[in-house]
Structure formats: C-alpha cells, structure tokens
Design a protein around this motif. Structure first.
Motif: not given
Lengths: 116, 118
Positions: B22-25, B66-76
C-alpha cells in the motif's frame, strides 16, 4: 534500516572537503536529469535537477554539471558534512512518459561516506 | 499526512503467493509511480497511474505486477505468484503533475516496503 549501498561504488571523503559524484547516462535524447540522495531506510530525496539546455546549475552547496557530448553528469558537494553520507543516484528523464508505458531506470548509485 | 507513506515496511511472502503493498500519497498529487529497487542494480519503474478529473489511467501492467487506485491518494501494488527474484525494496512516489510537456516536477518518495520472497 535498509542496506542499499552494500555493493555500490563508494566514495570516501574527509569532512569539509568537496565531493564529486559522477554518472554516465545512455540516451542522447534525454533532456532532463535529477540527482537524488537516499539515506539508509528512507526513500530517495530530490537534490537538484538540470535541463539539457544548461551545462551547469547551482543549489545550496551542490552543483550539477552536464556534459552532453560525452553523456556525463556530475554532482559536486561543497564542504561535505557527515549528514551528506548517503547513496546518490542520477536519473535521466525520470518521470517523462510519452504515449504508452515507458520503462525508466535510475543508475545504481554511488555511496558517499563522510569521514569526520 | 506530510509525505508519502508506505505499508507494510517489511513483508515476507512464500513463493507463489500474491502480495499487496500500500501507498498513501500526498493529497492533491496527480501521479503515482511504483518502483522496484534491487540491491546494487538500481531502480526501475513498474507502473504509474495518473488521476485527474476523477478519471484514472493506470500504466500497462507488467506481467504479474499491477497497481490499483481505490482512492485518489491511495495506491495498491499487487504482485501475483511471487518469485524469489521479486525480493526487493518497492518504492512509491507521487508528483503534483504528470511528467509530460514543458514543466516537469519532482516526485516525492515513500520510505519503501522491503519484500522478501522465501
């Protein structure tokens, strides 16, 4: 923390001396370069950038020199301090993605060790 | 938060299993990148996603990545069927703009997730 620098070229410098870290890039069409500093256990940090229409750019205690003829970049750090100890990476066109997906690679880095 | 945050810091996975990192940008940043950093071999970008006007463009997934972006500032970042060669530090970075055109801006990196596949 992470041991990113175990197998990297190492530059040892006495505190107070100037450091010069070199980088060769591969793509003659590259037009934008960034130097990053990465301390152990942390992500890369932006230091300074330069565009290809310049051959020198100065920041605070750092200078980047670009020689497009030989595709060479250098980072000069004046009056090196213990806090400068880190791995330094150069990156060419690091975030430029044209059209579809483009693979971008950073250099392997140089480990700078400052001797107090 | 003030910067880019990644979790977990360390992950051990059994070969063949799927993992998700997980990444919180930084709030307001448009583009998220995932990099893989291997000891002594530098870093390579795995995927990126650009989100503006509530539209999400994900980079072409690279095989098992692969990367998903469930919210604008979150990527998995999802890695399927992990292999031992996937052991590396995975870095997430975000930037205010997309990197095309005249103006390019620096990206801010998280501290990374160290993945060990056993």
């Amino acid at each position: 923390g992470e041991s990113v620098g175990l197998h990297l070229p190492t530059l040892s410098v006495q505190e107070g001396d100037n450091s010069i870290i070199n980088c060769a890039y591969s793509n003659s069409a590259s037009d934008y370069f960034i130097w990053y500093k990465q301390e152990s256990g942390k992500g890369p940090q932006f230091i300074i950038d330069i565009r290809s229409n310049m051959d020198k750019r100065q920041g605070q205690r750092v200078t980047v020199l670009l020689n497009k003829t030989v595709k060479h970049l250098s980072l000069q750090i004046a009056a090196t301090q213990p806090g400068d100890s880190a791995v330094y990476f150069c990156a060419e066109n690091p975030f430029f993605i044209s059209g579809g997906y483009q693979k971008v690679t950073f250099g392997t880095g140089t480990k700078l060790q400052v001797i107090p | 938060g003030a910067g880019v945050s990644q979790s977990p810091r360390y992950k051990v996975a059994k070969r063949g299993r799927d993992v998700a990192l997980r990444c919180d940008s930084i709030s307001g940043h448009v583009t998220l990148y995932w990099y893989r950093q291997t000891l002594g071999q530098g870093s390579e970008v795995l995927t990126y996603s650009q989100s503006d006007a509530q539209r999400d463009k994900s980079g072409r997934p690279s095989g098992r990545f692969s990367a998903e972006r469930p919210e604008r500032s979150v990527s998995t970042l999802k890695i399927q069927r992990t292999e031992q060669g996937d052991s590396a530090v995975y870095l997430c970075a975000s930037s205010l703009r997309f990197g095309t055109g005249v103006v390019r801006t620096e990206a801010f990196f998280g501290q990374g997730t160290r993945l060990t596949v056993v």
